[in-house]
Each structure stands twice: as structure tokens, then as C-alpha cells.
Design an enzyme around this catalytic site. Structure first.
Site, PDB file in Angstrom:
ATOM      1  N   GLU A   1       7.886  10.547 -14.247  1.00 20.04           N
ATOM      2  CA  GLU A   1       7.282   9.232 -14.053  1.00 20.04           C
ATOM      3  C   GLU A   1       7.501   8.534 -15.659  1.00 20.04           C
ATOM      4  O   GLU A   1       7.037   7.326 -15.783  1.00 20.04           O
ATOM      5  CB  GLU A   1       6.138   9.255 -13.727  1.00 20.04           C
ATOM      6  CG  GLU A   1       6.262   9.795 -12.236  1.00 20.04           C
ATOM      7  CD  GLU A   1       6.173   8.878 -10.898  1.00 20.04           C
ATOM      8  OE1 GLU A   1       5.700   7.726 -11.007  1.00 20.04           O
ATOM      9  OE2 GLU A   1       6.791   9.394 -10.065  1.00 20.04           O
TER      10      GLU A   1
ATOM     11  N   GLY B   1       0.906  -1.298   0.219  1.00 17.49           N
ATOM     12  CA  GLY B   1       0.042   0.029   0.240  1.00 17.49           C
ATOM     13  C   GLY B   1       0.765   1.195  -0.049  1.00 17.49           C
ATOM     14  O   GLY B   1       0.531   2.343   0.707  1.00 17.49           O
ATOM     15  N   LEU B   2       1.996   1.136  -0.906  1.00 13.84           N
ATOM     16  CA  LEU B   2       2.809   2.487  -0.684  1.00 13.84           C
ATOM     17  C   LEU B   2       2.707   3.611  -1.608  1.00 13.84           C
ATOM     18  O   LEU B   2       3.120   4.750  -1.172  1.00 13.84           O
ATOM     19  CB  LEU B   2       4.350   1.765  -1.274  1.00 13.84           C
ATOM     20  CG  LEU B   2       4.714   0.455  -0.259  1.00 13.84           C
ATOM     21  CD1 LEU B   2       6.067   0.261  -1.011  1.00 13.84           C
ATOM     22  CD2 LEU B   2       4.919   0.847   1.004  1.00 13.84           C
ATOM     23  N   SER B   3       1.514   3.455  -2.540  1.00 15.93           N
ATOM     24  CA  SER B   3       1.359   4.730  -3.214  1.00 15.93           C
ATOM     25  C   SER B   3       0.079   5.465  -3.124  1.00 15.93           C
ATOM     26  O   SER B   3      -0.933   5.157  -3.609  1.00 15.93           O
ATOM     27  CB  SER B   3       1.349   4.159  -4.766  1.00 15.93           C
ATOM     28  OG  SER B   3       2.558   3.737  -5.365  1.00 15.93           O
TER      29      SER B   3
ATOM     30  N   GLY C   1      -2.543   7.989  -3.546  1.00 13.73           N
ATOM     31  CA  GLY C   1      -3.057   8.581  -4.931  1.00 13.73           C
ATOM     32  C   GLY C   1      -3.367   7.366  -5.831  1.00 13.73           C
ATOM     33  O   GLY C   1      -4.088   7.671  -7.015  1.00 13.73           O
TER      34      GLY C   1
ATOM     35  N   ASN D   1      -2.286  -3.597  -7.844  1.00 11.46           N
ATOM     36  CA  ASN D   1      -1.491  -2.465  -7.225  1.00 11.46           C
ATOM     37  C   ASN D   1      -1.440  -1.167  -8.170  1.00 11.46           C
ATOM     38  O   ASN D   1      -0.453  -0.500  -8.174  1.00 11.46           O
ATOM     39  CB  ASN D   1       0.004  -2.913  -7.120  1.00 11.46           C
ATOM     40  CG  ASN D   1       0.547  -3.072  -5.880  1.00 11.46           C
ATOM     41  OD1 ASN D   1       0.299  -2.658  -4.746  1.00 11.46           O
ATOM     42  ND2 ASN D   1       1.503  -3.961  -5.610  1.00 11.46           N
TER      43      ASN D   1
ATOM     44  N   CYS E   1       0.775  -0.225 -18.285  1.00 10.01           N
ATOM     45  CA  CYS E   1       1.627   0.199 -16.986  1.00 10.01           C
ATOM     46  C   CYS E   1       2.999  -0.874 -17.290  1.00 10.01           C
ATOM     47  O   CYS E   1       3.999  -0.724 -17.119  1.00 10.01           O
ATOM     48  CB  CYS E   1       1.322   0.061 -16.025  1.00 10.01           C
ATOM     49  SG  CYS E   1      -0.061   0.984 -15.226  1.00 10.01           S
TER      50      CYS E   1
ATOM     51  N   HIS F   1      -1.203   8.877 -13.259  1.00 11.45           N
ATOM     52  CA  HIS F   1      -0.332   8.887 -14.171  1.00 11.45           C
ATOM     53  C   HIS F   1      -1.433   9.051 -15.395  1.00 11.45           C
ATOM     54  O   HIS F   1      -2.376   8.526 -15.344  1.00 11.45           O
ATOM     55  CB  HIS F   1       0.465   7.835 -14.864  1.00 11.45           C
ATOM     56  CG  HIS F   1       1.634   7.111 -13.977  1.00 11.45           C
ATOM     57  ND1 HIS F   1       1.788   5.917 -13.248  1.00 11.45           N
ATOM     58  CD2 HIS F   1       2.586   8.308 -13.035  1.00 11.45           C
ATOM     59  CE1 HIS F   1       2.951   5.837 -12.524  1.00 11.45           C
ATOM     60  NE2 HIS F   1       3.293   7.310 -12.592  1.00 11.45           N
TER      61      HIS F   1
ATOM     62  N   HIS G   1       9.355   4.384  -2.453  1.00 12.89           N
ATOM     63  CA  HIS G   1       9.685   3.054  -2.822  1.00 12.89           C
ATOM     64  C   HIS G   1      10.170   2.931  -4.454  1.00 12.89           C
ATOM     65  O   HIS G   1      10.567   1.937  -4.756  1.00 12.89           O
ATOM     66  CB  HIS G   1       8.317   2.135  -2.542  1.00 12.89           C
ATOM     67  CG  HIS G   1       7.287   2.330  -3.493  1.00 12.89           C
ATOM     68  ND1 HIS G   1       6.387   3.221  -3.283  1.00 12.89           N
ATOM     69  CD2 HIS G   1       6.800   1.517  -4.384  1.00 12.89           C
ATOM     70  CE1 HIS G   1       5.394   3.223  -4.080  1.00 12.89           C
ATOM     71  NE2 HIS G   1       5.518   2.161  -4.885  1.00 12.89           N
ATOM     72  N   ARG G   2       9.903   3.859  -4.910  1.00 12.01           N
ATOM     73  CA  ARG G   2      10.085   3.881  -6.496  1.00 12.01           C
ATOM     74  C   ARG G   2      11.439   4.725  -6.706  1.00 12.01           C
ATOM     75  O   ARG G   2      11.975   4.958  -7.936  1.00 12.01           O
ATOM     76  CB  ARG G   2       8.947   4.261  -7.438  1.00 12.01           C
ATOM     77  CG  ARG G   2       7.785   3.420  -7.168  1.00 12.01           C
ATOM     78  CD  ARG G   2       6.835   3.358  -8.447  1.00 12.01           C
ATOM     79  NE  ARG G   2       7.375   2.534  -9.516  1.00 12.01           N
ATOM     80  CZ  ARG G   2       6.799   2.349 -10.597  1.00 12.01           C
ATOM     81  NH1 ARG G   2       5.601   2.899 -11.080  1.00 12.01           N
ATOM     82  NH2 ARG G   2       7.648   1.680 -11.699  1.00 12.01           N
TER      83      ARG G   2
END
Ligand code: SUG
Length: 416
Positions: free
Chosen positions: A162, A19-21, A23, A341, A347, A230, A127-128
Site C-alpha cells: 500500500e 463504502g468500499l473499504s 476496515g 472516506n 493520505c 494503514h 476498487h484500488r
């Protein structure tokens, strides 16, 4: 012979739901769920095989080294003592979403006639933010031929970039000179705008693009706030076709007229809110389809199963193909592990228009190499990962061994 090659990221053995993102609604919704890395990788490989069988050129990128201990070392810690946020960051398999690896300007668009790639800095999400180091190493290997390619370092922070997820190319045919559209965000309500205009402008300069054939367009704040973190969640382009949701851009009329002036043959397929509400477009990933040109010259959409399962989306698509629209065929794939995710078919791939013979052949895919990768995944990839297991040293070791086995079978040990 210039061809569009789709390079898909192989889903790495540490694929998990932390659950890191912020938005990215799917990432947040699935925080703490049990992931299935083996299924995830097999789903991605099945999409690659299907696209290959459709007559499309296919490449791939390897998973990055995880856990990223070099990143943790630079942060003065290691897997045993890092806090959970850093440990999750070090274990993230997020490089699978190759659309965020780089921005690509094919040779016909650039001043020096080479295909230019700028690795994305991905600075907005911790994380990215460390992907680019190993992604750059991989791009430098895959596109080492300096007569054909120029690979650039990332735009420096704080200007968030990105990659191709916020870039579209419109042209009469892939091998001809195109209009490059850079989509940036300024604000997204409660969510970050991840693509900064300064980064987009820098990439355009680095690639030697003709300003008369380059367009900068602002993403609508409402789209970001609704979960379109994105641009490729709400718009996709292929050759002369732009396929977008009505709410994708801050000033769609201005953008459309600029595009029509620069590429008179453009076909804009806009999906109205009345047919597909923005929320449905985002949960179904209708626009995160791969819009591809088949060998017959027809355009097709490679869609996730969620698009078929969303009534407004599926009925719009059925209506479009029954009519005279430019999208003639629909292919549906089960990509639910990546989708959970927030990563759809588009993507998972980076489009590079180039001569496949100029690419390091180890990054090009054929049926035999797909079978090799599948065998390694079936044998070595964890079946399940619970988020709490990310603290288990046995899992770290397993992830390292699984990736090492893949690299060794594919002759890519130098990426270790
Ligand atoms: O950056 N998800 C990715 C999904 C990227 C999708 N790419 C494109 N739209 N082109 C992201 O938000 C989730 C990771 C986690 O929650 O563990 C993640 O990073």
C-alpha cells in the site's frame, strides 16, 4: 539541492461514498452519503496553496481515468452491464490518496544514488487494485529523468503493498542518508492487514537499501482492528522525529531501541492512550497529519479540522506546543470530503525527496498553476454525487470531460 516535495493527488470528479473499504471506519460509516467532488477538490487545492505559501515544495498528481473501462474490459464487462460492485470500483476516485501511490526511497539511501519509487499494487481492495497501471504511467512521466529516478513496477500479488502509507523515513535532514522503516501487518482482527511483510522486503531490495539502515516493524493487531488500516493513521515521521500513538506497533520497545541504535538523535514523541484514546486518534486523524519542516527549521503539523474538534486530541496538541516538544506549530485544514472516506492530510500526499529541477515541471505546483486547476474544478467538477447516480451514463461522460479539461489546461494530454 535535495528537498522534500509533497505531491498531492487532485481529487477526481468521480469522488463518491460507496463504502468500499472494509476496515476503514469512515468509508463504511459514510456509505451511501452524498459526496461533493467540487468541494473535495477545492479543499485539497487549498491545502496545497497553504503549504506552498508556507515555503514548502509542492507537486501534484492528476486524477486517474474514470470510469476505468480498460479494467472492466479485462473483466469481460462494461459500465452498462457491470454489477454495482464493479461499477463502483471503476468509478472510484481513490487515487487522490497519493500516500498509497508508491513507496519512495530518496537518493541518499539507495545503492545507485538515485531516488527509487515502487508503485503500490493495492491488491487488497478491489476498487484500488487497478490504480497502479495509470499511476505507473504518471510516475514514469513525472520522474522520467533516469539519472535522478528509478521507477519500479508493482510487487506481484498476492503480496499486498500500500506504498508510503506504511513506510517512514528518519534522518538528520532530508538530504542526508536515512533509516527507512517498513511497517507491515499480519492480522487485524476482523479487518484485513493490507501491507504484507514480503512486499515491504521486496521494495527494500528493489530500492537497493542498506540492510543495516532498514527496519521492518509489525503494526499492532489492535490498531488495525480499531480502524488503523494503514500505519499512517497512527504514526508519522519527519527527519529526526517519530510521532506515534502508544498502540501503533506490535513491539514498540523493540522498535524504539532499534531506532535509537541506528539514529541516536531520534526524538520519539509518543502519545499515550491515557491522553488520547486510540479511537479518538483514529476518528480525528491526529497522526495522519503532515509533519513538515518549515523553512525556519521548525517542525509543524498540518492537521484536519477533525483533530481540532476532538477535545482529547486538541488538548494534547495544545499542551505539546506550549511545552518544549519538537512540534512547534499547528495548521488546521478543512478536508472533510476526503476525511469522510478515511483520507487525511497525510493520505493526500506522496513525499519525494529530490531536486525539484529533476521533476517534470508539469507536476510541480505554483500559484498560477493552482489557479488554473481551481478554475477547471469550479467549472467542470460535479457539485454532488449520490451513490445511485454512479449508474448514470451522463455522469460517466461528465467525469471523463472534466478530467480531460484539466489535463488539457495543464499540458498533460498524454495521460489521457
Ligand atoms: O484505501 N479510502 C482509502 C483511504 C486511503 C487513506 N490513505 C492513507 N491512510 N494513506 C482506503 O481505504 C474509500 C473508498 C470508498 O469507500 O468509496 C477509500 O478507498
Amino acid at each position: 539541492m535535495l528537498t522534500e516535495i509533497n505531491f498531492d493527488g487532485i481529487v477526481g470528479p468521480s469522488h463518491n461514498y460507496a463504502g468500499l473499504s472494509l476496515g476503514n471506519l469512515a468509508s463504511t460509516r459514510n456509505r451511501g452519503s452524498v459526496s461533493r467532488p467540487r468541494d473535495a477538490a477545492l479543499q485539497g487545492l487549498a491545502k496545497m496553496r497553504a503549504n506552498l505559501e508556507r515555503g514548502l515544495a509542492q507537486g501534484w498528481f492528476m486524477p486517474l481515468p474514470r470510469p476505468d473501462t480498460r479494467w472492466l474490459t479485462r473483466l469481460g464487462t462494461d459500465m452498462a452491464s457491470a454489477d454495482a460492485a464493479l461499477r463502483y470500483g471503476a468509478m472510484s476516485a481513490s487515487s487522490m490518496w497519493a500516500a498509497n501511490a508508491a513507496t519512495v526511497s530518496p537518493a541518499p539511501d539507495t545503492a545507485d544514488g538515485r531516488c527509487h519509487l515502487t508503485v503500490a499494487n493495492l491488491v487488497t481492495m478491489p476498487h484500488r487494485s487497478h490504480e497502479w497501471v495509470d499511476t505507473l504511467a504518471q510516475l514514469r512521466l513525472a520522474f522520467a529523468n533516469e539519472n535522478a529516478f528509478a521507477v519500479h513496477e508493482p510487487v506481484p500479488p498476492p503480496f499486498g503493498d500500500e506504498g508510503a502509507a506504511n513506510h517512514m523515513r528518519l534522518c538528520a535532514a532530508h538530504g542526508e542518508s536515512g533509516i527507512e522503516v517498513f511497517v507491515y501487518g499480519t492480522s487485524g482482527g476482523p479487518f484485513p492487514a493490507r501491507q504484507h511483510r514480503t512486499a515491504s522486503e521486496s521494495v527494500a531490495r528493489l530500492h537497493g537499501l542498506d540492510p543495516a539502515r532498514t527496519v521492518f516493524a509489525q503494526q499492532s493487531e489492535a490498531a488495525i482492528a480499531a480502524g488503523a488500516f494503514h500505519n499512517d493513521v497512527v504514526a508519522v515521521a519527519n527527519e529526526r522525529v517519530l510521532f506515534a500513538h502508544e498502540a501503533a506497533f506490535a513491539d514498540k520497545d523493540g522498535l524504539y531501541s532499534e531506532l535509537r541504535a541506528k539514529l541516536p538523535e531520534i526524538e520519539i514523541v509518543e502519545v499515550p492512550e491515557s491522553a488520547v484514546p486510540l479511537g479518538d486518534a483514529i476518528t480525528s486523524y491526529l497522526f495522519n497529519a503532515q509533519l513538515v519542516t518549515l523553512p525556519t527549521g521548525e517542525q509543524a503539523l498540518v492537521l484536519p479540522g477533525e483533530a481540532q474538534a476532538t477535545p482529547s486530541v486538541w488538548s494534547w496538541l495544545q499542551g505539546h506546543v506550549a511545552g518544549n516538544g519538537p512540534i512547534r506549530q499547528l495548521f488546521v485544514h478543512d478536508l472533510r470530503e476526503s476525511m469522510a472516506n478515511g483520507g487525511g492530510p497525510a493520505c493526500l500526499r506522496l513525499r519525494v525527496v529530490a531536486d525539484p529541477a529533476m521533476v517534470d515541471p508539469r507536476f510541480m505546483v505554483d500559484a498560477a498553476r493552482l489557479a488554473t486547476a481551481e478554475a477547471v474544478v469550479r467549472e467542470m467538477w460535479p457539485e454532488e454525487i449520490h451513490a445511485d447516480v454512479l449508474a448514470d451514463p451522463a455522469l460517466w461522460e461528465r467525469v471523463v470531460d472534466a478530467r480531460a479539461a484539466l489535463l488539457s489546461k495543464l499540458g498533460l494530454e498524454e495521460l489521457r
